[in-house]
Design a protein around this motif. Structure first.
Motif, PDB file in Angstrom:
ATOM      1  N   ILE A  17       0.835  -1.208   0.000  1.00 48.95           N
ATOM      2  CA  ILE A  17       0.000   0.000   0.000  1.00 48.95           C
ATOM      3  C   ILE A  17       0.867   1.256   0.000  1.00 48.95           C
ATOM      4  CG2 ILE A  17      -1.644   1.354   1.366  1.00 48.95           C
ATOM      5  CD1 ILE A  17      -2.877  -1.345   2.251  1.00 48.95           C
ATOM      6  N   PHE A  18       1.924   1.261   0.797  1.00 45.15           N
ATOM      7  CA  PHE A  18       2.816   2.423   0.825  1.00 45.15           C
ATOM      8  C   PHE A  18       3.476   2.646  -0.537  1.00 45.15           C
ATOM      9  CE2 PHE A  18       3.293   1.955   5.625  1.00 45.15           C
ATOM     10  CZ  PHE A  18       2.540   3.087   5.882  1.00 45.15           C
ATOM     11  N   LYS A  19       3.831   1.561  -1.186  1.00 45.92           N
ATOM     12  CA  LYS A  19       4.438   1.682  -2.513  1.00 45.92           C
ATOM     13  C   LYS A  19       3.426   2.253  -3.508  1.00 45.92           C
ATOM     14  CE  LYS A  19       8.223   0.876  -4.914  1.00 45.92           C
ATOM     15  NZ  LYS A  19       9.511   1.497  -4.560  1.00 45.92           N
ATOM     16  N   LEU A  20       2.171   1.850  -3.376  1.00 50.05           N
ATOM     17  CA  LEU A  20       1.118   2.382  -4.249  1.00 50.05           C
ATOM     18  C   LEU A  20       0.872   3.864  -3.991  1.00 50.05           C
ATOM     19  CD1 LEU A  20      -1.417  -0.585  -4.153  1.00 50.05           C
ATOM     20  CD2 LEU A  20      -0.027   0.133  -6.104  1.00 50.05           C
ATOM     21  N   PHE A  21       1.064   4.309  -2.756  1.00 48.31           N
ATOM     22  CA  PHE A  21       0.939   5.735  -2.450  1.00 48.31           C
ATOM     23  C   PHE A  21       1.873   6.551  -3.348  1.00 48.31           C
ATOM     24  CE2 PHE A  21      -0.661   5.669   2.250  1.00 48.31           C
ATOM     25  CZ  PHE A  21      -1.826   5.078   1.815  1.00 48.31           C
ATOM     26  N   GLU A  22       3.102   6.049  -3.498  1.00 44.61           N
ATOM     27  CA  GLU A  22       4.074   6.749  -4.327  1.00 44.61           C
ATOM     28  C   GLU A  22       3.601   6.800  -5.781  1.00 44.61           C
ATOM     29  OE1 GLU A  22       8.881   6.518  -5.134  1.00 44.61           O
ATOM     30  OE2 GLU A  22       7.754   4.667  -4.885  1.00 44.61           O
ATOM     31  N   ARG A  23       3.082   5.692  -6.277  1.00 38.27           N
ATOM     32  CA  ARG A  23       2.648   5.614  -7.676  1.00 38.27           C
ATOM     33  C   ARG A  23       1.491   6.565  -7.946  1.00 38.27           C
ATOM     34  NH1 ARG A  23       1.630  -0.177 -10.388  1.00 38.27           N
ATOM     35  NH2 ARG A  23       3.916  -0.078 -10.292  1.00 38.27           N
ATOM     36  N   PHE A  24       0.542   6.684  -6.994  1.00 33.81           N
ATOM     37  CA  PHE A  24      -0.649   7.503  -7.212  1.00 33.81           C
ATOM     38  C   PHE A  24      -0.531   8.898  -6.594  1.00 33.81           C
ATOM     39  CE2 PHE A  24      -2.243   3.132  -7.669  1.00 33.81           C
ATOM     40  CZ  PHE A  24      -2.893   3.249  -8.894  1.00 33.81           C
ATOM     41  N   LYS A  25       0.704   9.272  -6.214  1.00 30.73           N
ATOM     42  CA  LYS A  25       0.983  10.628  -5.710  1.00 30.73           C
ATOM     43  C   LYS A  25       0.133  10.989  -4.501  1.00 30.73           C
ATOM     44  CE  LYS A  25       3.672  11.039  -9.291  1.00 30.73           C
ATOM     45  NZ  LYS A  25       5.132  10.834  -9.115  1.00 30.73           N
ATOM     46  N   VAL A  26      -0.007  10.045  -3.597  1.00 34.68           N
ATOM     47  CA  VAL A  26      -0.744  10.279  -2.356  1.00 34.68           C
ATOM     48  C   VAL A  26       0.170  10.982  -1.365  1.00 34.68           C
ATOM     49  CG1 VAL A  26      -1.798   9.136  -0.347  1.00 34.68           C
ATOM     50  CG2 VAL A  26      -2.301   8.326  -2.672  1.00 34.68           C
ATOM     51  N   ASP A  27      -0.363  11.949  -0.637  1.00 37.15           N
ATOM     52  CA  ASP A  27       0.387  12.573   0.454  1.00 37.15           C
ATOM     53  C   ASP A  27       0.432  11.576   1.609  1.00 37.15           C
ATOM     54  OD1 ASP A  27       0.875  14.049   2.964  1.00 37.15           O
ATOM     55  OD2 ASP A  27       0.791  15.832   1.689  1.00 37.15           O
ATOM     56  N   THR A  28       1.595  10.970   1.792  1.00 38.95           N
ATOM     57  CA  THR A  28       1.722   9.858   2.740  1.00 38.95           C
ATOM     58  C   THR A  28       1.346  10.256   4.155  1.00 38.95           C
ATOM     59  OG1 THR A  28       3.464   8.840   1.393  1.00 38.95           O
ATOM     60  CG2 THR A  28       3.314   8.155   3.702  1.00 38.95           C
ATOM     61  N   PHE A  29       1.824  11.407   4.609  1.00 36.89           N
ATOM     62  CA  PHE A  29       1.542  11.808   5.987  1.00 36.89           C
ATOM     63  C   PHE A  29       0.053  12.018   6.212  1.00 36.89           C
ATOM     64  CE2 PHE A  29       0.924  15.089   9.251  1.00 36.89           C
ATOM     65  CZ  PHE A  29       1.453  14.411  10.342  1.00 36.89           C
ATOM     66  N   GLN A  30      -0.606  12.692   5.285  1.00 34.36           N
ATOM     67  CA  GLN A  30      -2.046  12.919   5.436  1.00 34.36           C
ATOM     68  C   GLN A  30      -2.805  11.595   5.458  1.00 34.36           C
ATOM     69  OE1 GLN A  30      -3.751  15.731   2.715  1.00 34.36           O
ATOM     70  NE2 GLN A  30      -2.307  17.360   3.239  1.00 34.36           N
ATOM     71  N   ALA A  31      -2.424  10.674   4.584  1.00 34.90           N
ATOM     72  CA  ALA A  31      -3.085   9.366   4.551  1.00 34.90           C
ATOM     73  C   ALA A  31      -2.868   8.613   5.854  1.00 34.90           C
ATOM     74  CB  ALA A  31      -2.572   8.553   3.365  1.00 34.90           C
TER      75      ALA A  31
END
Length: 288
Positions: A17-31
């Motif tokens: 899931i964390f790796k997918l955050f990078e792919r979909f440009k998710v703000d990791t901290f907010q998520a």
């Protein structure tokens, strides 16, 4: 046994899931902040003990939950950064090798036996973290290549040590869910405080719907990864050393396979050697 299997599968999915955050440009901290309120809500509603929120601070495990909440949000961000910058296998090995830290504290605090085999296992674990973290094209070994895996290693070990200590001394079987929920709730409060600080003083970004959806997708498995692990630890007649061996080795292997096939991660010979040493060291440490 089903709790252990579920814990392995769900814990492995967190790295993906964390790796997918990078792919979909998710703000990791907010998520991650959203994830914690989701995890808290699930645990609080799921708990068989209907404890009013205002009574949680009076519980004997509350102080431990506070420290764990701080560690959770800090190390979860480190896990995300390590997965994204160093790869799934590096993040997995660094986190799973942390099993050596509660073993060291067990020797110091509880006078548990220490053998030459355990010492060798601990040293091999440190070597494994290094070998899996360093790539040939890394120009700054102590910076971008090694810093996050080492911090993840130390932080994960602190979580394992404190979680086990609090669970053994203060948490009854019926309180597992409310204890887990409280950790996530405290992590959420700390995350919100830092988010507001960023928003007010560092021109932080406003939260958007994409980050909220990502946080929900992370929060559900995150809660149950802890819930199932604690419940597996409470199974009568199931030796915890064997449990941790199966758990840690399986997560290392599953996340490595996921990195190879889902994200086309490239592993050098030294990285493969590091993974093999990681598996071997976990077996040495926990089975002897």
């Amino acid at each position: 046994m089903i709790y252990l299997v579920l814990s392995i599968l769900i814990s492995s999915s967190l790295y993906v899931i964390f790796k997918l955050f990078e792919r979909f440009k998710v703000d990791t901290f907010q998520a991650i902040v959203v994830n914690y309120i989701v995890a808290f809500s699930i645990g609080y509603l799921y708990s068989p003990v209907k404890l009013p929120i205002q009574e949680i601070p009076s519980q004997s495990w509350f102080l431990g939950a506070c420290f764990l909440g701080f560690l959770f949000i800090t190390i979860f961000n480190l896990m995300a950064l390590t997965s994204q910058r160093n790869g799934l296998s590096v993040a997995s090995v660094s986190g799973r090798m942390a099993v050596v830290i509660p073993i060291i504290f067990g020797v110091i605090l509880y006078n548990e036996s220490v053998t030459i085999v355990k010492v060798i296992g601990i040293l091999l674990a440190l070597v494994a973290v290094y070998l899996t973290s360093v790539k040939e094209n890394s120009k700054t070994i102590e910076g971008s290549s090694l810093l996050f895996p080492v911090l993840l290693f130390l932080g994960s070990g602190a979580i394992d040590t404190l979680l086990k200590f609090t669970e053994v001394n203060h948490v009854s079987s019926e309180n597992v869910s409310i204890f887990s929920a409280s950790i996530f709730g405290i992590a959420f409060v700390l995350g919100i405080i830092y988010f507001l600080y960023q928003l007010l003083f560092q021109n932080g970004k406003n939260i958007n719907i994409k980050n909220i959806i990502a946080g929900i997708a992370l929060g559900v498995p995150n809660y149950f990864s802890i819930e199932f692990l604690i419940r597996a630890l409470k199974i009568e007649g199931f030796d915890s050393a064997i449990l941790f061996t199966i758990n840690n080795v399986s997560i290392v292997l599953l996340t490595t396979i996921a990195g190879l096939f889902l994200f086309k991660e490239k592993l050098e010979d030294r990285n493969w050697i590091g993974i093999a040493i990681a598996v071997f060291s976990i077996i040495l440490i926990t089975m002897v």
